[in-house]
Design a protein around this motif. Structure first.
Motif, PDB file in Angstrom:
ATOM      1  N   UNK A  27       0.832  -1.199   0.000  1.00  0.00           N
ATOM      2  CA  UNK A  27       0.000   0.000   0.000  1.00  0.00           C
ATOM      3  C   UNK A  27       0.869   1.253   0.000  1.00  0.00           C
ATOM      4  N   UNK A  28       1.885   1.285   0.871  1.00  0.00           N
ATOM      5  CA  UNK A  28       2.776   2.453   0.926  1.00  0.00           C
ATOM      6  C   UNK A  28       3.479   2.683  -0.413  1.00  0.00           C
ATOM      7  N   UNK A  29       3.914   1.612  -1.067  1.00  0.00           N
ATOM      8  CA  UNK A  29       4.584   1.737  -2.362  1.00  0.00           C
ATOM      9  C   UNK A  29       3.632   2.299  -3.412  1.00  0.00           C
ATOM     10  N   UNK A  30       2.402   1.833  -3.412  1.00  0.00           N
ATOM     11  CA  UNK A  30       1.419   2.333  -4.374  1.00  0.00           C
ATOM     12  C   UNK A  30       1.111   3.806  -4.122  1.00  0.00           C
ATOM     13  N   UNK A  38      -3.236   0.597  -8.393  1.00  0.00           N
ATOM     14  CA  UNK A  38      -2.645  -0.327  -7.419  1.00  0.00           C
ATOM     15  C   UNK A  38      -3.218  -0.085  -6.020  1.00  0.00           C
ATOM     16  N   UNK A  39      -3.457   1.170  -5.669  1.00  0.00           N
ATOM     17  CA  UNK A  39      -4.055   1.486  -4.361  1.00  0.00           C
ATOM     18  C   UNK A  39      -5.448   0.869  -4.275  1.00  0.00           C
ATOM     19  N   UNK A  40      -6.253   1.088  -5.316  1.00  0.00           N
ATOM     20  CA  UNK A  40      -7.610   0.541  -5.325  1.00  0.00           C
ATOM     21  C   UNK A  40      -7.592  -0.983  -5.282  1.00  0.00           C
ATOM     22  N   UNK A  41      -6.664  -1.594  -6.002  1.00  0.00           N
ATOM     23  CA  UNK A  41      -6.558  -3.049  -6.028  1.00  0.00           C
ATOM     24  C   UNK A  41      -6.194  -3.601  -4.654  1.00  0.00           C
ATOM     25  N   UNK A  42      -5.207  -2.985  -4.011  1.00  0.00           N
ATOM     26  CA  UNK A  42      -4.790  -3.435  -2.675  1.00  0.00           C
ATOM     27  C   UNK A  42      -5.926  -3.227  -1.677  1.00  0.00           C
ATOM     28  N   UNK A  43      -6.591  -2.087  -1.759  1.00  0.00           N
ATOM     29  CA  UNK A  43      -7.704  -1.804  -0.849  1.00  0.00           C
ATOM     30  C   UNK A  43      -8.844  -2.798  -1.071  1.00  0.00           C
ATOM     31  N   UNK A  44      -9.141  -3.092  -2.311  1.00  0.00           N
ATOM     32  CA  UNK A  44     -10.221  -4.027  -2.635  1.00  0.00           C
ATOM     33  C   UNK A  44      -9.914  -5.411  -2.063  1.00  0.00           C
ATOM     34  N   UNK A  45      -8.682  -5.842  -2.244  1.00  0.00           N
ATOM     35  CA  UNK A  45      -8.254  -7.146  -1.727  1.00  0.00           C
ATOM     36  C   UNK A  45      -8.422  -7.200  -0.205  1.00  0.00           C
ATOM     37  N   UNK A  46      -7.957  -6.155   0.464  1.00  0.00           N
ATOM     38  CA  UNK A  46      -8.051  -6.122   1.923  1.00  0.00           C
ATOM     39  C   UNK A  46      -9.498  -6.018   2.397  1.00  0.00           C
ATOM     40  N   UNK A  62     -10.370  -0.224   4.410  1.00  0.00           N
ATOM     41  CA  UNK A  62      -9.980  -0.570   3.047  1.00  0.00           C
ATOM     42  C   UNK A  62     -11.090  -0.225   2.058  1.00  0.00           C
ATOM     43  N   UNK A  63     -12.336  -0.507   2.434  1.00  0.00           N
ATOM     44  CA  UNK A  63     -13.468  -0.163   1.565  1.00  0.00           C
ATOM     45  C   UNK A  63     -13.565   1.342   1.379  1.00  0.00           C
ATOM     46  N   UNK A  64     -13.334   2.097   2.456  1.00  0.00           N
ATOM     47  CA  UNK A  64     -13.353   3.563   2.368  1.00  0.00           C
ATOM     48  C   UNK A  64     -12.246   4.032   1.426  1.00  0.00           C
ATOM     49  N   UNK A  65     -11.049   3.501   1.572  1.00  0.00           N
ATOM     50  CA  UNK A  65      -9.939   3.895   0.696  1.00  0.00           C
ATOM     51  C   UNK A  65     -10.271   3.572  -0.755  1.00  0.00           C
ATOM     52  N   UNK A  66     -10.793   2.396  -1.011  1.00  0.00           N
ATOM     53  CA  UNK A  66     -11.143   2.032  -2.382  1.00  0.00           C
ATOM     54  C   UNK A  66     -12.159   3.014  -2.959  1.00  0.00           C
ATOM     55  N   UNK A  67     -13.161   3.364  -2.166  1.00  0.00           N
ATOM     56  CA  UNK A  67     -14.190   4.294  -2.640  1.00  0.00           C
ATOM     57  C   UNK A  67     -13.600   5.681  -2.926  1.00  0.00           C
ATOM     58  N   UNK A  68     -12.749   6.169  -2.041  1.00  0.00           N
ATOM     59  CA  UNK A  68     -12.134   7.486  -2.234  1.00  0.00           C
ATOM     60  C   UNK A  68     -11.315   7.506  -3.527  1.00  0.00           C
ATOM     61  N   UNK A  69     -10.569   6.446  -3.768  1.00  0.00           N
ATOM     62  CA  UNK A  69      -9.756   6.368  -4.987  1.00  0.00           C
ATOM     63  C   UNK A  69     -10.657   6.335  -6.217  1.00  0.00           C
ATOM     64  N   UNK A  75      -6.889  10.627  -1.262  1.00  0.00           N
ATOM     65  CA  UNK A  75      -6.876   9.357  -0.559  1.00  0.00           C
ATOM     66  C   UNK A  75      -5.862   9.273   0.577  1.00  0.00           C
ATOM     67  N   UNK A  76      -5.099  10.319   0.840  1.00  0.00           N
ATOM     68  CA  UNK A  76      -4.018  10.220   1.819  1.00  0.00           C
ATOM     69  C   UNK A  76      -4.499   9.880   3.228  1.00  0.00           C
ATOM     70  N   UNK A  77      -5.553  10.519   3.702  1.00  0.00           N
ATOM     71  CA  UNK A  77      -6.047  10.234   5.051  1.00  0.00           C
ATOM     72  C   UNK A  77      -6.540   8.786   5.144  1.00  0.00           C
ATOM     73  N   UNK A  78      -7.252   8.342   4.119  1.00  0.00           N
ATOM     74  CA  UNK A  78      -7.760   6.969   4.122  1.00  0.00           C
ATOM     75  C   UNK A  78      -6.622   5.955   4.069  1.00  0.00           C
ATOM     76  N   UNK A  79      -5.594   6.249   3.290  1.00  0.00           N
ATOM     77  CA  UNK A  79      -4.465   5.310   3.199  1.00  0.00           C
ATOM     78  C   UNK A  79      -3.668   5.293   4.505  1.00  0.00           C
ATOM     79  N   UNK A  80      -3.545   6.436   5.153  1.00  0.00           N
ATOM     80  CA  UNK A  80      -2.841   6.481   6.440  1.00  0.00           C
ATOM     81  C   UNK A  80      -3.582   5.681   7.510  1.00  0.00           C
ATOM     82  N   UNK A  81      -4.903   5.794   7.520  1.00  0.00           N
ATOM     83  CA  UNK A  81      -5.691   5.026   8.482  1.00  0.00           C
ATOM     84  C   UNK A  81      -5.497   3.533   8.253  1.00  0.00           C
ATOM     85  N   UNK A  82      -5.611   3.106   7.008  1.00  0.00           N
ATOM     86  CA  UNK A  82      -5.457   1.691   6.704  1.00  0.00           C
ATOM     87  C   UNK A  82      -4.048   1.216   7.049  1.00  0.00           C
TER      88      UNK A  82
END
Length: 91
Positions: A27-30, A38-46, A62-69, A75-82
């Motif tokens: 997730x951090x790399x994406x 890649x962010x949406x894919x990783x979030x969807x998987x999780x 993860x669902x929130x991050x996927x939706x934001x993307x 998406x930074x706040x959502x990715x930081x939370x995840x």
């Protein structure tokens, strides 16, 4: 649920927790690459697997991050939370 199934689910949950660092690194790399696909894919998987292993908070984040993307949002706040929740599994 049979005892055998409960044992298998517990083993799979332990493997999920053990791999949290790998998920978080991916997730951090994406995010660092601003690779929304890649962010949406990783979030969807999780989002799909976390709840099965008793990690509903991770699944919801993860669902929130996927939706934001998907809506092309910030998406930074959502990715930081995840990321923080995944790091919490490592301890």
């Amino acid at each position: 649920m049979s005892a055998e199934l409960e044992i298998r689910m517990a083993q799979m949950a332990a493997r999920f927790a053990a791999r949290a660092g790998e998920h978080e690194a991916a997730l951090r790399a994406a995010v660092a690459a601003d690779d929304r696909e890649a962010i949406a894919s990783q979030a969807h998987r999780l989002a799909g697997i976390a709840g099965m292993f008793g990690q509903s908070e991770i699944g919801e984040a993860a669902a929130w991050l996927e939706e934001v993307v998907k809506i092309d949002g910030d998406y930074l706040a959502a990715s930081e939370l995840l990321s923080a929740l995944l790091r919490g599994l490592e301890t």
